[in-house]
Scaffold this motif. Structure first.
Motif, short mmCIF file in Angstrom:
data_model
loop_
_atom_site.label_atom_id
_atom_site.label_comp_id
_atom_site.label_asym_id
_atom_site.label_seq_id
_atom_site.Cartn_x
_atom_site.Cartn_y
_atom_site.Cartn_z
N LEU A 25 1.02 -1.26 -0.09
CA LEU A 25 0.07 -0.03 -0.02
C LEU A 25 0.96 1.14 0.01
CD1 LEU A 25 -2.21 -1.07 2.68
CD2 LEU A 25 -2.96 -1.19 0.50
N VAL A 26 0.33 2.42 -0.69
CA VAL A 26 0.77 3.73 -0.49
C VAL A 26 0.00 4.49 0.31
CG1 VAL A 26 1.75 5.63 -1.93
CG2 VAL A 26 2.26 3.37 -2.59
N ALA A 27 0.51 5.11 1.44
CA ALA A 27 -0.23 5.99 2.19
C ALA A 27 0.25 7.25 1.87
CB ALA A 27 -0.11 5.85 3.73
N ALA A 28 -0.74 8.28 1.50
CA ALA A 28 -0.70 9.46 0.93
C ALA A 28 -1.53 10.28 1.88
CB ALA A 28 -1.32 9.73 -0.46
N GLY A 29 -0.90 11.23 2.67
CA GLY A 29 -1.46 12.07 3.84
C GLY A 29 -1.35 13.40 3.32
N SER A 30 -2.36 14.34 3.94
CA SER A 30 -2.43 15.72 3.86
C SER A 30 -2.82 16.31 5.25
CB SER A 30 -3.41 16.12 2.89
OG SER A 30 -4.82 16.07 3.27
N GLY A 31 -2.77 17.65 5.35
CA GLY A 31 -3.28 17.96 6.54
C GLY A 31 -4.63 17.61 7.15
N SER A 32 -5.44 17.17 6.10
CA SER A 32 -6.65 16.66 6.70
C SER A 32 -7.13 15.14 6.59
CB SER A 32 -8.05 17.51 5.82
OG SER A 32 -7.65 17.31 4.47
N GLU A 33 -6.56 14.44 5.87
CA GLU A 33 -6.62 12.86 5.53
C GLU A 33 -5.44 12.16 5.06
OE1 GLU A 33 -9.11 12.41 1.75
OE2 GLU A 33 -8.87 14.36 1.78
N VAL A 34 -5.52 10.92 5.45
CA VAL A 34 -4.84 9.91 4.75
C VAL A 34 -5.47 9.02 3.89
CG1 VAL A 34 -2.99 8.00 5.28
CG2 VAL A 34 -2.99 10.17 6.82
N GLY A 35 -4.99 8.62 2.74
CA GLY A 35 -5.76 7.61 1.81
C GLY A 35 -4.69 6.40 1.66
N PHE A 36 -5.13 5.23 1.69
CA PHE A 36 -4.22 4.04 1.35
C PHE A 36 -4.65 3.47 0.01
CE2 PHE A 36 -4.65 5.00 5.93
CZ PHE A 36 -3.28 4.68 6.52
N TYR A 37 -3.72 3.33 -0.85
CA TYR A 37 -3.86 2.75 -2.18
C TYR A 37 -2.93 1.56 -2.65
CZ TYR A 37 -5.50 7.70 -2.40
OH TYR A 37 -6.21 8.77 -2.14
N ARG A 38 -3.45 0.78 -3.19
CA ARG A 38 -2.52 -0.62 -3.69
C ARG A 38 -1.74 0.23 -4.61
NH1 ARG A 38 -7.80 -3.09 -2.92
NH2 ARG A 38 -8.55 -1.88 -4.97
N ALA A 39 -0.09 -0.25 -4.50
CA ALA A 39 0.72 0.36 -5.27
C ALA A 39 0.51 0.05 -6.61
CB ALA A 39 2.02 -0.30 -4.63
N ARG A 40 0.09 -1.24 -6.75
CA ARG A 40 -0.16 -1.77 -8.17
C ARG A 40 -1.28 -1.00 -9.09
NH1 ARG A 40 -2.85 -7.74 -7.72
NH2 ARG A 40 -4.42 -7.10 -6.16
#
Length: 324
Positions: A25-40
């Motif tokens: 997974l790639v976790a992508a965060g901002s000052g309001s949320e974190v989204g988790f995405y399949r790397a593939r």
């Protein structure tokens, strides 16, 4: 037949994707949320999150693989989440520990081998936490000029306090500024901007820092008692940061990006500003610019862009999390 076999072998060596792909997974965060995405999925240009966490006032995030924990830093607290239940289909929000903080706006995280560093520059403080966040210790920053970047450099069983100031780069015991092992090297000339970033590469025992002179952005590398530096990211000095995986590679990013290891790509995408970057264990480079995530295969040189998914928000922090 041998010619066809040789051709197939050559073609297979020209892709950075793994067969089978590394589940991650790639976790992508901002000052309001974190989204988790399949790397593939990201490598295929898709950005449908497996999960999204609400994280108001998030300052940074970091994944500590040996501890199986994801850490989220906020202005007033540090949180640790278990990642043992993470998969490509599910990201349970299993909070394990919370530690209160005071005034950590603009703070960031750095991982050592035994401890986690929280640096709160605006408050002029740095705290060292064990993996479970109990009983933090304060690092002694005596004599270190601001602005300041910190990291933890593993040496033997120790986590040394590594630092970069506008005029020096070095390391010393975190609670004993005059103790040993310690080393400091002057930056000549001193930085006109920065320091911007500091990373410890424990696998090679080196420190990697970014700063700018009046004319250019430079990468500084301290290994043993030798300090070397070189120009990176073209002719426009400015804010920059590093993305490092000890095995997969090293890149600098800011105005454009430049892969430095395993092969130097020279400056790329010099008209784009990148806010966050990640070198994944899958040998892909992930770069955030606005709501877009640029995904590059690191095996070719220069790296080849393979996808440009839109996350729908501006990511400021990225983490790579292998899963079962």
């Amino acid at each position: 037949m041998r010619k066809w076999l040789l051709l197939l072998l050559l073609l297979s060596a020209c892709t950075g994707s793994q067969e089978p792909p590394l589940p991650a997974l790639v976790a992508a965060g901002s000052g309001s949320e974190v989204g988790f995405y399949r790397a593939r999925d990201l490598q295929a240009g898709l950005a449908a999150p497996v999960a999204t966490w609400s994280t108001p006032d998030l300052q940074d995030l970091a994944y500590w693989g040996s501890q199986g924990r994801l850490y989220l830093l906020f202005r007033d607290r540090l949180e640790a989440y278990a990642t043992s239940g993470f998969s490509e289909a599910s990201v349970p929000q299993n909070l394990q520990a919370t530690a209160p903080l005071t005034g950590c706006a603009g703070g960031y995280l750095r991982l050592g081998q035994n401890r986690l560093l929280v640096h709160c520059p605006e408050a002029g403080r740095a705290l060292l936490f064990p993996p479970g966040l109990e009983s933090p210790e304060e690092a002694d920053l005596t004599g270190l000029e601001a602005p300041l970047r910190l990291a933890l450099l593993p040496q033997g069983t120790l986590d040394l306090l590594a630092y970069m100031t506008p005029s020096a780069m070095g390391f010393r015991p975190a609670q004993n500024p005059g103790g040993s092992p310690r080393l400091e090297k002057p930056l000549d000339p001193p930085l006109a901007q920065g320091p911007f970033d500091l990373r410890a590469d424990g696998s090679r025992g080196r420190l990697l820092g970014l700063g700018a002179t009046a004319a250019e952005t430079r990468l500084y590398a301290l290994l043993g008692d030798t300090l070397q530096s070189r120009k990176v990211l073209g002719d426009f000095p400015g804010q920059a940061r590093l993305a490092l995986d000890p095995v997969a590679g090293l890149a600098a990013l800011g105005r454009g990006f430049q892969v430095l290891e395993p092969r130097d790509s020279g400056p790329q995408e010099v008209f784009l500003n990148f806010a966050a970057g990640l070198v994944g264990q899958d040998s892909y480079l992930y770069l955030a610019s606005g709501s877009l995530l640029y995904v590059y295969d690191l095996v070719p040189s220069p790296p080849q862009r393979v996808a440009l998914p839109s996350l729908g928000f501006s990511a400021q922090f990225l983490a790579f999390i292998p899963v079962e």
